[in-house]
Design a protein around this motif. Structure first.
Motif, PDB file in Angstrom:
ATOM      1  N   TRP A  82       0.809  -1.220   0.000  1.00 33.20           N
ATOM      2  CA  TRP A  82       0.000   0.000   0.000  1.00 33.20           C
ATOM      3  C   TRP A  82       0.849   1.280   0.000  1.00 33.20           C
ATOM      4  O   TRP A  82       0.343   2.352   0.342  1.00 33.20           O
ATOM      5  N   TRP A  84      -1.330   4.566   0.462  1.00 38.13           N
ATOM      6  CA  TRP A  84      -1.337   5.462   1.650  1.00 38.13           C
ATOM      7  C   TRP A  84      -1.213   6.911   1.225  1.00 38.13           C
ATOM      8  O   TRP A  84      -1.853   7.794   1.799  1.00 38.13           O
ATOM      9  N   ARG A 105      -3.805   0.550  10.475  1.00 39.12           N
ATOM     10  CA  ARG A 105      -3.499   1.877   9.917  1.00 39.12           C
ATOM     11  C   ARG A 105      -4.699   2.429   9.148  1.00 39.12           C
ATOM     12  O   ARG A 105      -4.990   3.633   9.220  1.00 39.12           O
ATOM     13  N   TRP A 161      -6.627   5.862   9.985  1.00 36.40           N
ATOM     14  CA  TRP A 161      -6.778   6.915   8.955  1.00 36.40           C
ATOM     15  C   TRP A 161      -8.244   7.313   8.810  1.00 36.40           C
ATOM     16  O   TRP A 161      -8.573   8.512   8.761  1.00 36.40           O
TER      17      TRP A 161
END
Ligand SMILES: C[S@@+](CC[C@H](N)C(=O)[O-])C[C@H]1O[C@@H](n2cnc3c(N)ncnc32)[C@H](O)[C@@H]1O
Length: 356
Positions: A223, A227, A261, A265
């Motif tokens: 990713w 990201w 994560r 986010w």
């Protein structure tokens, strides 16, 4: 270009391309049709434009040679005194649209593949809206969105890929598609937000320090680019806009490594995410995806295959990863919740990554 595509339609070239499943573009599959069309008008164009074979100039009529001039001028084709050949590109048809891209190889730069089709078939461009296509490559998703959206803006970091996208724009006669060269949102001329943001990033999880084809290297968790796309999303997505991204990542067989994560986010940015897990494949030597990743890395001729397999094995152990999962991700502004739909069914075989 219009005369060329009209002629290709008239000799059955588009029909022939449409006979090949667009979700698995394979040179060997295309080549299997060679004896069936060899020696015909169609066969000459098929050899030159699809399977990347040099063709003697005398095989083409004077009118046909004129039709090839735009592709010669744009360095898609080259000629010497006797023959004309492709500079590594194939002209294909995907869902009724022309698509020029690099003839499938282990290390492509102007990319179209099964993941391209995986995102393409999920897209929901908004009628009369604006779509932003990040990591657009030769533009298969942009072409599709341009038929419905008022305007499509695509961003691609590789100038060669963007130049091929421009040829695709002309081949399909599209006026509402702007092709920008640059790094994600930094390429945009303004902060104006979009109704629809889409991305098929380099998406395969592979150790940062090992070589891997640029179009596929998604870093340790797959990713790395995703990201960065997410980082700009709250600002560049309209309040009622939607984003669609596909990806793959590693898992311990229970939870994808990106989960904590992604959840953080979403909460921090008040974005709602629907993460659909489409497949799970074992990641160990002898299994399809482990061997495939190692093979693609070795095809770059920087490190030998055995060494790559060894380092990849150690990397997986260090990260407690036993599986590769594939996912689609649908995002809107909201309250910050992540909903997961896991469609992996361990009782039956999953072929490929993008469909159950
Ligand atoms: C997997 S390919 C997808 C291409 C196309 N969207 C498709 O699905 O067929 C990923 C593309 O992202 C481009 N890319 C990688 N990093 C980028 C960045 N930071 N900004 C823009 N494009 C990038 C690569 O050059 C490559 O063309």
């Amino acid at each position: 270009m219009k005369n060329l595509t009209r002629y290709l339609n008239s000799i059955g070239y588009a029909e022939l391309c449409s006979a090949f499943f667009p979700g698995t573009p394979r040179l060997t599959t295309w080549q299997a049709a060679r004896p069936l069309v060899y020696g015909s008008r169609l066969g000459n164009f098929y050899r030159l434009l699809l399977i990347n074979e040099p063709v003697e100039l005398v095989a083409f009529t004077a009118e046909e040679r004129d039709l090839l001039v735009p592709l010669l001028d744009r360095n898609i084709l080259q000629r010497d005194r006797q023959t004309v050949r492709s500079c590594g590109f194939s002209l294909f048809m995907v869902l009724g649209n022309w698509l020029l891209f690099e003839t499938p190889t282990p290390n492509p730069t102007v990319y179209y593949g099964d993941d391209s089709f995986g995102l393409l078939t999920r897209l929901r461009p908004r009628a009369e809206g604006r779509t932003l296509d990040l990591c657009s490559g030769p533009g298969v998703q942009s072409i599709y969105c341009a038929a419905k959206a008022a305007r499509v803006v695509s961003v691609e970091i590789n100038p060669l890929s963007a130049a091929v996208a421009e040829i695709n724009r002309q081949l399909n006669g599209l006026e509402n598609w702007d092709i920008l060269v640059g790094d994600l949102y930094a390429a945009l001329p303004s902060n104006e937000p979009f109704d629809h943001i889409i991305c098929n990033p380099p998406l395969l999880p592979f150790p940062d320090e090992l070589p891997y084809p640029f179009v596929g290297h998604g870093g340790n968790d797959g990713w790395a680019v995703t990201w960065r796309v997410l980082e700009g999303l709250p600002r560049y997505l309209k309040p009622d806009g939607v984003a669609q991204i596909i990806g793959t990542t590693l898992s311990d067989g229970v939870e994808p490594v990106i989960m904590a994560r992604l959840t953080a986010w979403a909460k921090a940015n008040q974005m709602d995410c629907h993460l659909t897990i489409l497949s799970q494949h074992p990641m160990a030597p002898g299994y399809e995806y482990f061997d495939g990743l190692a093979f693609s890395s070795a095809a770059m001729n920087i490190s030998p295959l055995d060494e790559i397999k060894e380092r990849l094995t150690q990397f997986l152990v260090d990260n407690h990863a036993t599986a590769l999962i594939s996912n689609s991700l649908y995002i809107q502004h909201g309250t910050g919740k992540v909903t997961t739909l896991d469609l992996f069914d361990s009782t039956r075989a999953h072929a490929g990554l993008w469909y159950v």
